[in-house]
Design a protein around this motif. Structure first.
Motif, PDB file in Angstrom:
ATOM      1  N   ALA A 285       4.377 -20.863  -2.853  1.00 48.97           N
ATOM      2  CA  ALA A 285       3.941 -19.378  -2.657  1.00 48.97           C
ATOM      3  C   ALA A 285       3.474 -19.460  -4.126  1.00 48.97           C
ATOM      4  CB  ALA A 285       4.708 -18.683  -2.290  1.00 48.97           C
ATOM      5  N   ALA A 286       4.388 -19.385  -5.372  1.00 43.83           N
ATOM      6  CA  ALA A 286       4.270 -19.017  -6.165  1.00 43.83           C
ATOM      7  C   ALA A 286       2.166 -19.492  -6.706  1.00 43.83           C
ATOM      8  CB  ALA A 286       5.081 -19.497  -7.670  1.00 43.83           C
TER       9      ALA A 286
ATOM     10  N   VAL B  82       6.852 -30.151  -5.674  1.00 48.35           N
ATOM     11  CA  VAL B  82       7.100 -31.945  -4.760  1.00 48.35           C
ATOM     12  C   VAL B  82       9.025 -31.487  -4.275  1.00 48.35           C
ATOM     13  CG1 VAL B  82       7.057 -34.473  -5.665  1.00 48.35           C
ATOM     14  CG2 VAL B  82       6.050 -32.986  -6.812  1.00 48.35           C
ATOM     15  N   GLN B  83       8.519 -31.869  -3.470  1.00 46.85           N
ATOM     16  CA  GLN B  83       9.918 -32.159  -2.457  1.00 46.85           C
ATOM     17  C   GLN B  83      10.532 -32.730  -2.346  1.00 46.85           C
ATOM     18  OE1 GLN B  83      10.148 -29.932   1.330  1.00 46.85           O
ATOM     19  NE2 GLN B  83      11.692 -29.516   1.345  1.00 46.85           N
ATOM     20  N   ILE B  84      11.706 -33.329  -3.259  1.00 45.01           N
ATOM     21  CA  ILE B  84      12.820 -34.204  -2.768  1.00 45.01           C
ATOM     22  C   ILE B  84      14.035 -33.776  -1.908  1.00 45.01           C
ATOM     23  CG2 ILE B  84      14.198 -35.941  -4.559  1.00 45.01           C
ATOM     24  CD1 ILE B  84      12.933 -35.411  -6.380  1.00 45.01           C
ATOM     25  N   PRO B  85      13.916 -34.234  -0.722  1.00 51.26           N
ATOM     26  CA  PRO B  85      14.860 -34.079   0.381  1.00 51.26           C
ATOM     27  C   PRO B  85      15.984 -34.523   0.055  1.00 51.26           C
ATOM     28  CG  PRO B  85      13.225 -34.730   1.628  1.00 51.26           C
ATOM     29  CD  PRO B  85      11.889 -35.161  -0.148  1.00 51.26           C
TER      30      PRO B  85
ATOM     31  N   VAL C 247       3.362 -26.112   3.445  1.00 48.23           N
ATOM     32  CA  VAL C 247       3.020 -25.750   2.580  1.00 48.23           C
ATOM     33  C   VAL C 247       2.205 -26.453   1.382  1.00 48.23           C
ATOM     34  CG1 VAL C 247       4.875 -23.572   2.537  1.00 48.23           C
ATOM     35  CG2 VAL C 247       5.489 -26.139   1.170  1.00 48.23           C
ATOM     36  N   GLY C 248       1.671 -27.382   2.215  1.00 45.44           N
ATOM     37  CA  GLY C 248       0.795 -28.182   1.071  1.00 45.44           C
ATOM     38  C   GLY C 248       2.034 -28.880  -0.428  1.00 45.44           C
TER      39      GLY C 248
ATOM     40  N   ILE D 143      11.362 -24.829  -1.875  1.00 52.61           N
ATOM     41  CA  ILE D 143       9.443 -25.281  -1.591  1.00 52.61           C
ATOM     42  C   ILE D 143       8.711 -24.986  -1.525  1.00 52.61           C
ATOM     43  CG2 ILE D 143       9.745 -26.508   0.071  1.00 52.61           C
ATOM     44  CD1 ILE D 143       7.897 -28.247  -2.856  1.00 52.61           C
ATOM     45  N   THR D 144       9.340 -24.212  -0.781  1.00 50.81           N
ATOM     46  CA  THR D 144       8.020 -22.490  -0.528  1.00 50.81           C
ATOM     47  C   THR D 144       7.806 -21.449  -1.321  1.00 50.81           C
ATOM     48  OG1 THR D 144       9.380 -22.564   2.116  1.00 50.81           O
ATOM     49  CG2 THR D 144       8.035 -20.690   1.605  1.00 50.81           C
ATOM     50  N   ALA D 145       9.256 -21.539  -2.023  1.00 52.07           N
ATOM     51  CA  ALA D 145       8.899 -20.388  -3.154  1.00 52.07           C
ATOM     52  C   ALA D 145       7.867 -21.378  -4.297  1.00 52.07           C
ATOM     53  CB  ALA D 145      10.294 -20.254  -3.935  1.00 52.07           C
ATOM     54  N   ALA D 146       8.271 -22.099  -4.084  1.00 55.04           N
ATOM     55  CA  ALA D 146       7.187 -22.989  -5.656  1.00 55.04           C
ATOM     56  C   ALA D 146       5.536 -22.920  -5.006  1.00 55.04           C
ATOM     57  CB  ALA D 146       7.641 -24.549  -5.750  1.00 55.04           C
TER      58      ALA D 146
END
Length: 233
Positions: free
Chosen positions: A180-181, A186-189, A201-202, A175-178
């Protein structure tokens, strides 16, 4: 309604329910190599979302100089292969969500830290590969997550800016990579330590891929001034 111009997906723990199988196969090695399962599980959690090369480095450090890392890895791979031989499990709502996006004409790709050929093989066995324009593996990018390079390079292959894409990840590295790009992230833990804080990271959060796609589409639809997807930032 304005929609994402493309949808970019992580694979393990996001599309495929393989992280649990991989953990179980690792724990199978405990008795043979005198490893403590209480330490193995949190160590495994620290590997989620990282590249194969970095994972190998961390495993060597974890095992220490007195264990034969090659034998551990061989047993781990054999136990995992035996589990995957039965079936490659798919996460809840994934099949229906991908089918719906395909019906909408959605452009989709996989951006994974797993080696590309291995990822394509698993997706093919799971019956999902045909939904994607391409699969970008961890050995097919200039840098690995959490570096934004994988998502930037996936967007470039689609001739789109990252800001026009929605990206879906389970891991913190991913999610940090996505984010920052510049993607709508959207994070699905999936598997994680209960005490581990999420990166700030928003990103949006959702419990399933179906809800994650709806959240991303809602974000694009709410863009100020009726901007089209290509101009979202």
């Amino acid at each position: 309604m304005t929609l994402p111009a493309a949808y970019l997906f992580d694979m393990d723990g996001l599309l495929l329910d393989t992280e649990r199988l991989t953990l179980a196969a690792f724990l199978d090695c405990a008795e043979a190599f005198d490893l403590e399962t209480a330490k193995m599980e949190p160590f495994f959690m620290s590997l989620v979302g990282i590249s194969a090369a970095r994972s190998d480095e961390m495993l060597l450090a974890f095992l220490g100089p007195d264990r034969d890392a090659a034998r551990v890895v061989a047993m781990w791979r054999d136990r995992l292969a035996a589990r995957l031989a039965e079936a490659v499990p798919v996460k809840p709502t994934v099949r229906d969500t991908l089918q719906a996006l395909t019906a909408q004409g959605g452009r989709m790709a996989v951006v994974t830290s797993t080696l590309g050929d291995k990822a394509r093989h698993h997706l093919d066995r799971a019956g999902l590969l045909s939904h994607f324009q391409f699969v970008l593996g961890g050995d097919e990018v200039s840098a690995n997550k959490p570096d934004p390079a994988p998502y930037r390079e996936a967007a470039e292959r689609l001739s789109l800016p990252p800001s026009a894409c929605a990206a879906f990840e389970d891991s913190d590295y991913g999610i940090t990579a996505a984010a920052a790009a510049g993607c709508c992230a959207v994070q699905i833990p999936d598997l994680r330590l209960a005490t581990q804080p999420f990166p700030d990271v928003g990103q949006l959060f959702a419990p399933t891929l179906e809800q994650a796609v709806a959240a991303a589409q809602g974000r694009f639809a709410q863009a100020p001034g009726g901007q089209n997807a290509e101009n979202l930032g």
